[in-house]
Design a protein around this motif. Structure first.
Motif, short mmCIF file in Angstrom:
data_model
loop_
_atom_site.label_atom_id
_atom_site.label_comp_id
_atom_site.label_asym_id
_atom_site.label_seq_id
_atom_site.Cartn_x
_atom_site.Cartn_y
_atom_site.Cartn_z
N GLU A 51 21.70 1.08 4.56
CA GLU A 51 22.75 1.75 5.20
C GLU A 51 23.94 0.37 5.42
N PHE A 52 24.80 0.71 4.70
CA PHE A 52 26.13 -0.23 4.26
C PHE A 52 27.12 0.16 5.06
N MET A 53 27.64 -0.81 6.06
CA MET A 53 28.94 -0.66 6.81
C MET A 53 30.19 -1.66 6.23
N GLY A 54 30.96 -1.28 5.60
CA GLY A 54 32.03 -2.20 5.15
C GLY A 54 31.64 -2.93 4.14
N GLY A 55 30.53 -2.47 3.20
CA GLY A 55 30.23 -3.17 2.09
C GLY A 55 28.89 -4.22 2.47
N ARG A 56 28.55 -4.48 3.81
CA ARG A 56 27.69 -5.23 4.18
C ARG A 56 26.44 -4.54 4.77
N LEU A 57 25.08 -5.01 4.49
CA LEU A 57 23.73 -4.34 4.79
C LEU A 57 23.64 -4.22 6.42
N ARG A 58 23.74 -2.93 6.99
CA ARG A 58 23.40 -3.07 8.36
C ARG A 58 22.21 -2.74 8.71
N LYS A 59 21.46 -2.07 8.14
CA LYS A 59 20.10 -1.59 8.54
C LYS A 59 19.35 -1.03 7.26
N TRP A 60 17.89 -0.93 7.22
CA TRP A 60 17.22 -0.47 6.00
C TRP A 60 15.91 -0.13 6.57
N THR A 61 15.24 1.05 5.80
CA THR A 61 13.83 1.48 6.27
C THR A 61 12.97 1.39 4.71
N LEU A 62 11.81 1.16 5.05
CA LEU A 62 10.72 1.36 4.00
C LEU A 62 10.03 2.57 4.47
N GLU A 63 9.87 3.47 3.41
CA GLU A 63 9.27 4.69 3.59
C GLU A 63 8.20 4.73 2.32
N ARG A 64 6.88 4.96 2.85
CA ARG A 64 5.88 4.81 1.70
C ARG A 64 4.91 6.29 1.81
N PRO A 65 4.74 6.69 0.43
CA PRO A 65 4.18 8.00 0.48
C PRO A 65 2.78 7.83 1.48
N VAL A 66 2.48 9.04 1.99
CA VAL A 66 1.04 9.18 2.66
C VAL A 66 -0.22 9.40 1.79
N VAL A 67 -1.09 8.40 1.63
CA VAL A 67 -2.13 8.75 0.62
C VAL A 67 -3.32 9.34 1.32
N PRO A 68 -3.67 10.60 1.18
CA PRO A 68 -4.72 11.40 1.79
C PRO A 68 -6.15 10.68 1.49
N GLU A 69 -6.73 10.44 2.55
CA GLU A 69 -8.03 9.92 2.44
C GLU A 69 -9.09 10.71 2.00
N THR A 70 -9.85 10.11 0.96
CA THR A 70 -10.95 10.82 0.11
C THR A 70 -12.29 10.49 1.09
N PRO A 71 -13.14 11.46 1.00
CA PRO A 71 -14.41 11.29 1.89
C PRO A 71 -15.26 10.33 1.03
N PRO A 72 -16.01 9.46 1.46
CA PRO A 72 -16.98 8.55 0.75
C PRO A 72 -17.63 9.39 -0.15
N ALA A 73 -17.88 8.99 -1.45
CA ALA A 73 -18.75 9.66 -2.38
C ALA A 73 -20.25 9.38 -1.93
N ALA A 74 -21.15 10.42 -2.09
CA ALA A 74 -22.39 10.14 -2.08
C ALA A 74 -23.19 9.24 -2.77
N ALA A 75 -24.05 8.58 -2.33
CA ALA A 75 -24.77 7.51 -3.23
C ALA A 75 -25.77 8.22 -4.32
N PRO A 76 -25.59 7.90 -5.41
CA PRO A 76 -26.51 8.37 -6.52
C PRO A 76 -28.00 8.48 -6.13
N GLY A 77 -28.61 9.46 -6.42
CA GLY A 77 -30.11 9.46 -5.87
C GLY A 77 -30.40 9.77 -4.74
N ASN A 78 -29.51 10.11 -3.82
CA ASN A 78 -29.94 10.41 -2.26
C ASN A 78 -29.28 11.89 -2.29
N GLN A 79 -29.77 12.75 -2.93
CA GLN A 79 -29.22 14.08 -2.76
C GLN A 79 -30.50 14.94 -1.99
N ASP A 80 -30.32 15.28 -0.97
CA ASP A 80 -31.25 16.29 -0.13
C ASP A 80 -30.82 17.44 0.04
#
Length: 143
Positions: A114-143
């Motif tokens: 946001e610029f007021m009179g050509g000068r930076l007044r404030k700014w915000t950083l927005e990052r995308p939300v990354v959905p958490e993935t469930p941990p993968a099952a270890a190979p060989g442990n399938q019951d």
């Protein structure tokens, strides 16, 4: 009111007056040449910034996180455009204060400035939300 718009021309006129007082027209020519050189340097720098910005997509920045880290309050819009090497994507209407610009990177992170009179007044950083993935099952442990 921006005092620079008044003080710089008055200061240049005082400098020209002092040059005339001490060295007559040769002083005025020397100081006038220095002022013209100073104006040409600023014009060249501005044209270089705009040429670089025209070669990149509108509102694109290499890293929004790095841009966020480099921004400082009261920074001129020209310096922000020089840092990003891109014109910001305007979010506000023409000639409306404050001016709001957005820069986006490849990860869809955005910096909204946001610029007021050509000068930076404030700014915000927005990052995308990354959905958490469930941990993968270890190979060989399938019951």
């Amino acid at each position: 009111m921006n005092w620079r718009n008044i003080l710089i021309p008055v200061g240049l006129l005082v400098l020209l007056g002092a040059a005339y007082q001490n060295y007559k027209w040769m002083g005025v020519l020397a100081v006038g040449g220095g002022i013209v050189m100073w104006l040409m340097l600023h014009f060249t720098r501005l044209m270089t910034i705009m040429k670089r910005a025209s070669e990149r997509p509108l509102g694109y920045v290499a890293s929004a996180v790095m841009l966020n880290a480099k921004l400082k309050p009261q920074m001129p819009l020209v310096h922000v455009v020089a840092m990003t090497r891109s014109l910001g994507l305007r979010q506000s209407k023409d000639l409306e204060q404050p001016e709001i610009f957005v820069w986006r990177d490849n990860t869809e992170s955005t910096v909204t400035c946001e610029f007021m009179g050509g000068r930076l007044r404030k700014w915000t950083l927005e990052r995308p939300v990354v959905p958490e993935t469930p941990p993968a099952a270890a190979p060989g442990n399938q019951d």
